[in-house]
Scaffold this motif. Structure first.
Motif, mmCIF file in Angstrom:
data_model
loop_
_atom_site.group_PDB
_atom_site.id
_atom_site.type_symbol
_atom_site.label_atom_id
_atom_site.label_comp_id
_atom_site.label_asym_id
_atom_site.label_seq_id
_atom_site.Cartn_x
_atom_site.Cartn_y
_atom_site.Cartn_z
ATOM 1 N N VAL A 105 -25.233 28.494 12.240
ATOM 2 C CA VAL A 105 -25.793 27.973 11.314
ATOM 3 C C VAL A 105 -26.574 26.732 11.619
ATOM 4 N N LYS A 106 -26.504 26.375 12.861
ATOM 5 C CA LYS A 106 -27.160 25.272 13.181
ATOM 6 C C LYS A 106 -28.663 25.059 12.829
ATOM 7 N N SER A 107 -29.334 26.039 12.765
ATOM 8 C CA SER A 107 -30.958 26.202 12.635
ATOM 9 C C SER A 107 -31.128 25.635 11.213
ATOM 10 N N GLY A 108 -30.064 25.727 10.213
ATOM 11 C CA GLY A 108 -30.224 25.259 8.698
ATOM 12 C C GLY A 108 -29.621 26.079 7.680
ATOM 13 N N LEU A 109 -29.946 25.705 6.509
ATOM 14 C CA LEU A 109 -29.293 26.598 5.451
ATOM 15 C C LEU A 109 -29.754 27.967 5.327
ATOM 16 N N PRO A 110 -31.036 28.611 5.728
ATOM 17 C CA PRO A 110 -30.960 30.022 5.660
ATOM 18 C C PRO A 110 -30.312 30.649 6.623
ATOM 19 N N ALA A 111 -30.010 29.865 7.525
ATOM 20 C CA ALA A 111 -28.707 30.897 8.480
ATOM 21 C C ALA A 111 -27.291 30.823 8.021
ATOM 22 N N PHE A 112 -27.095 29.697 7.248
ATOM 23 C CA PHE A 112 -25.775 29.783 6.401
ATOM 24 C C PHE A 112 -25.848 30.966 5.369
ATOM 25 N N ARG A 161 -20.836 27.920 -0.536
ATOM 26 C CA ARG A 161 -22.101 27.733 -0.582
ATOM 27 C C ARG A 161 -22.631 26.484 -1.234
ATOM 28 N N GLY A 162 -22.065 25.788 -2.220
ATOM 29 C CA GLY A 162 -22.326 24.758 -3.005
ATOM 30 C C GLY A 162 -22.216 23.498 -1.952
ATOM 31 N N PHE A 163 -21.038 23.427 -1.047
ATOM 32 C CA PHE A 163 -20.873 22.512 -0.118
ATOM 33 C C PHE A 163 -21.870 22.480 1.008
ATOM 34 N N ALA A 164 -22.416 23.673 1.444
ATOM 35 C CA ALA A 164 -23.355 23.696 2.511
ATOM 36 C C ALA A 164 -24.770 23.171 1.940
ATOM 37 N N THR A 165 -25.032 23.474 0.694
ATOM 38 C CA THR A 165 -26.319 23.124 0.119
ATOM 39 C C THR A 165 -26.289 21.339 -0.286
ATOM 40 N N THR A 167 -24.346 19.229 1.461
ATOM 41 C CA THR A 167 -24.320 18.167 2.502
ATOM 42 C C THR A 167 -25.107 18.899 3.643
ATOM 43 N N GLN A 168 -24.351 19.811 4.356
ATOM 44 C CA GLN A 168 -25.017 20.412 5.568
ATOM 45 C C GLN A 168 -24.363 21.674 5.691
ATOM 46 N N PRO A 169 -25.197 22.721 6.372
ATOM 47 C CA PRO A 169 -24.608 24.021 6.203
ATOM 48 C C PRO A 169 -23.442 24.108 7.113
ATOM 49 N N LYS A 170 -23.027 23.573 8.122
ATOM 50 C CA LYS A 170 -21.719 23.702 8.902
ATOM 51 C C LYS A 170 -20.542 23.383 7.981
ATOM 52 N N ASP A 171 -20.888 22.194 6.876
ATOM 53 C CA ASP A 171 -19.815 22.015 6.024
ATOM 54 C C ASP A 171 -19.482 22.991 5.019
ATOM 55 N N GLY A 172 -19.832 24.283 4.874
ATOM 56 C CA GLY A 172 -19.393 25.284 4.094
ATOM 57 C C GLY A 172 -18.807 26.263 4.666
ATOM 58 N N LEU A 173 -18.591 26.336 6.115
ATOM 59 C CA LEU A 173 -18.157 27.285 6.947
ATOM 60 C C LEU A 173 -16.377 27.383 6.582
ATOM 61 N N PHE A 174 -15.834 26.189 6.747
ATOM 62 C CA PHE A 174 -14.330 26.077 6.341
ATOM 63 C C PHE A 174 -14.046 26.777 5.134
ATOM 64 N N TYR A 175 -14.627 26.442 4.079
ATOM 65 C CA TYR A 175 -14.375 27.015 2.683
ATOM 66 C C TYR A 175 -14.520 28.679 2.921
ATOM 67 N N LEU A 176 -15.641 28.980 3.604
ATOM 68 C CA LEU A 176 -15.837 30.525 3.553
ATOM 69 C C LEU A 176 -14.855 31.089 4.321
ATOM 70 N N GLY A 177 -14.456 30.520 5.492
ATOM 71 C CA GLY A 177 -13.297 30.953 6.268
ATOM 72 C C GLY A 177 -11.967 30.929 5.366
ATOM 73 N N GLN A 178 -11.763 29.789 4.638
ATOM 74 C CA GLN A 178 -10.518 29.952 3.856
ATOM 75 C C GLN A 178 -10.485 31.027 2.786
ATOM 76 N N ALA A 179 -11.744 31.378 2.165
ATOM 77 C CA ALA A 179 -12.021 32.574 1.419
ATOM 78 C C ALA A 179 -11.470 33.843 2.077
ATOM 79 N N GLN A 180 -11.990 34.261 3.164
ATOM 80 C CA GLN A 180 -11.569 35.163 4.040
ATOM 81 C C GLN A 180 -10.152 35.325 4.256
ATOM 82 N N GLY A 181 -9.533 34.217 4.679
ATOM 83 C CA GLY A 181 -8.171 34.229 4.804
ATOM 84 C C GLY A 181 -7.256 34.487 3.737
ATOM 85 N N GLU A 182 -7.669 33.737 2.503
ATOM 86 C CA GLU A 182 -6.782 34.392 1.247
ATOM 87 C C GLU A 182 -6.801 35.646 0.862
ATOM 88 N N SER A 183 -8.095 36.363 1.226
ATOM 89 C CA SER A 183 -8.356 37.823 0.870
ATOM 90 C C SER A 183 -7.402 38.565 1.772
#
Length: 369
Positions: A105-112, A161-165, A167-183
């Motif tokens: 996701v380093k290239s920006g929001l579209p990658a996220f 998604r809100g966090f990535a938008t 602040t910065q894309p990488k900041d949304g990754l942790f919460y995305l991972g948590q979502a997958q972990g909870e499921s």
């Protein structure tokens, strides 16, 4: 030689069947299942530690939480071990995705957005599948813990998604991972072999109780307490939010579980640490409550979740002394959470419409973190 082998074959086959049945029984034991999953996470962390500089203490946090899983299992506190396993799974998955997808996701929001889109399809499909799960023969506590974990997945995904938008894309990754972990954790819990052998608990909508507790919470949110106990109010409101969402989706076991947790948070606002005499009485009362629940002909396992927590608060496996906060929590569980649980087994009292102007207090916080 071949004649001997032929002669012994029936005995050999019988022994093989016995061994397979024994293995199957052990494999299906819920404590063994939890232990195996705990060891899998430990091995994963050992082979591939978290290297993200944004989370310098996360390896030790996950290791300590997994140690608490083992301690709870050794103490015979199955439900507490599941609560701790949920925490460890949540943290590890969040950190893994943040580690592994940071470059993508380093290239920006579209990658996220591309990463988010793939995860969204998977999580949404699984969320729909969970609505069709058959819980008719399972302990209601197992259902509650699974429903609560699944209930966090979609809001965490949307929040990422809100966090990535914002602040910065990488900041949304942790919460995305948590979502997958909870499921993933919710699915693991569904697979636990813990059939119910007692009468079912009469589950129903908890909306009236949730609404009343929200009103009490709003009224209590006044300075200086709203300032001094701000983290507690944050936890209380986020728990009430989850309870309401679970209730709206008819996940009534999860709704009851989260409502009782919100009741505990609310009780902690005014709780005082018991003195030595009260502590002795509390120990006796908790032991008596455990005996009552163990002998119940109804599935009271959701109450047992909180009673296991109370026991762990006042009887540490390492022999250390409980903190004042642990004594307060144990007292609130006994004096407020358990009565709320037994009240939930009765038909709900109708909600009364408030007269005049009402004010809604909303505390903004990232969901379920």
């Amino acid at each position: 030689m071949s004649k001997r082998f032929t002669t012994c074959t029936p005995l050999f086959r019988l022994l093989l069947v016995v061994l397979l049945l024994a293995f199957h029984a052990v494999a299906q034991d819920p404590a063994s299942q939890i232990k195996t999953e705990m060891e899998r996470l430990q091995q994963s962390l050992k082979e591939k530690p978290i290297t993200n500089p944004d989370f310098p203490n996360l390896n030790s946090m996950i290791e300590n939480t997994l140690a608490e899983v083992r301690n709870a299992l050794n103490a015979g506190r199955l439900y507490l071990s599941l609560e701790k396993l949920d925490q460890a799974t949540n943290l590890l998955h969040g950190a893994r995705v943040a580690d592994e997808k940071a470059e993508a996701v380093k290239s920006g929001l579209p990658a996220f957005e591309a990463e988010w889109g793939k995860a969204s399809l998977e999580l949404t499909a699984l969320d729909e599948k969970t609505r069709r799960r058959d819980w008719s023969h399972a302990h209601v506590a197992i259902r509650a813990i699974s429903e609560a974990a699944q209930g966090k997945a979609i809001p965490l995904m949307e929040g990422s998604r809100g966090f990535a938008t914002a602040t910065q894309p990488k900041d949304g990754l942790f919460y995305l991972g948590q979502a997958q972990g909870e499921s993933e954790f919710a699915t693991f819990v569904f697979g636990l072999a813990l059939p119910r052998k007692t009468a079912p608990f009469p589950l129903r909508s908890m909306l009236p109780e949730i609404a009343r507790l929200q009103e009490k919470t709003n009224a209590a949110f006044q300075p200086p307490r709203s300032i001094d106990l701000h983290p507690r109010f944050i936890a209380l409101n986020s728990t009430l939010k989850l309870a309401g969402e679970l209730d709206a989706s008819r996940s009534y076991a999860g709704a009851l579980y989260e409502y009782l947790e919100a009741t505990r948070h609310y009780g902690m606002l005014d709780a005082t640490a018991p003195d030595a005499a009260k502590q002795a009485q509390l120990k006796e009362a908790i032991a008596a409550a455990r005996k009552q629940l163990d002998s119940s002909r109804r599935d009271d396992s959701i109450a047992q979740i909180f009673l296991e927590r109370a026991q762990s608060h006042i009887a540490h496996t390492d022999g250390s002394a409980p903190s004042a906060d642990e004594w307060r929590s144990a007292q609130v569980i006994l004096e407020q959470v358990l009565p709320a649980y037994f009240a939930a087994a009765k038909p709900a009292a109708p909600l009364q419409k408030a007269k005049g102007i009402t004010t809604t207090v909303t505390l903004v916080r990232w969901p379920y973190t």
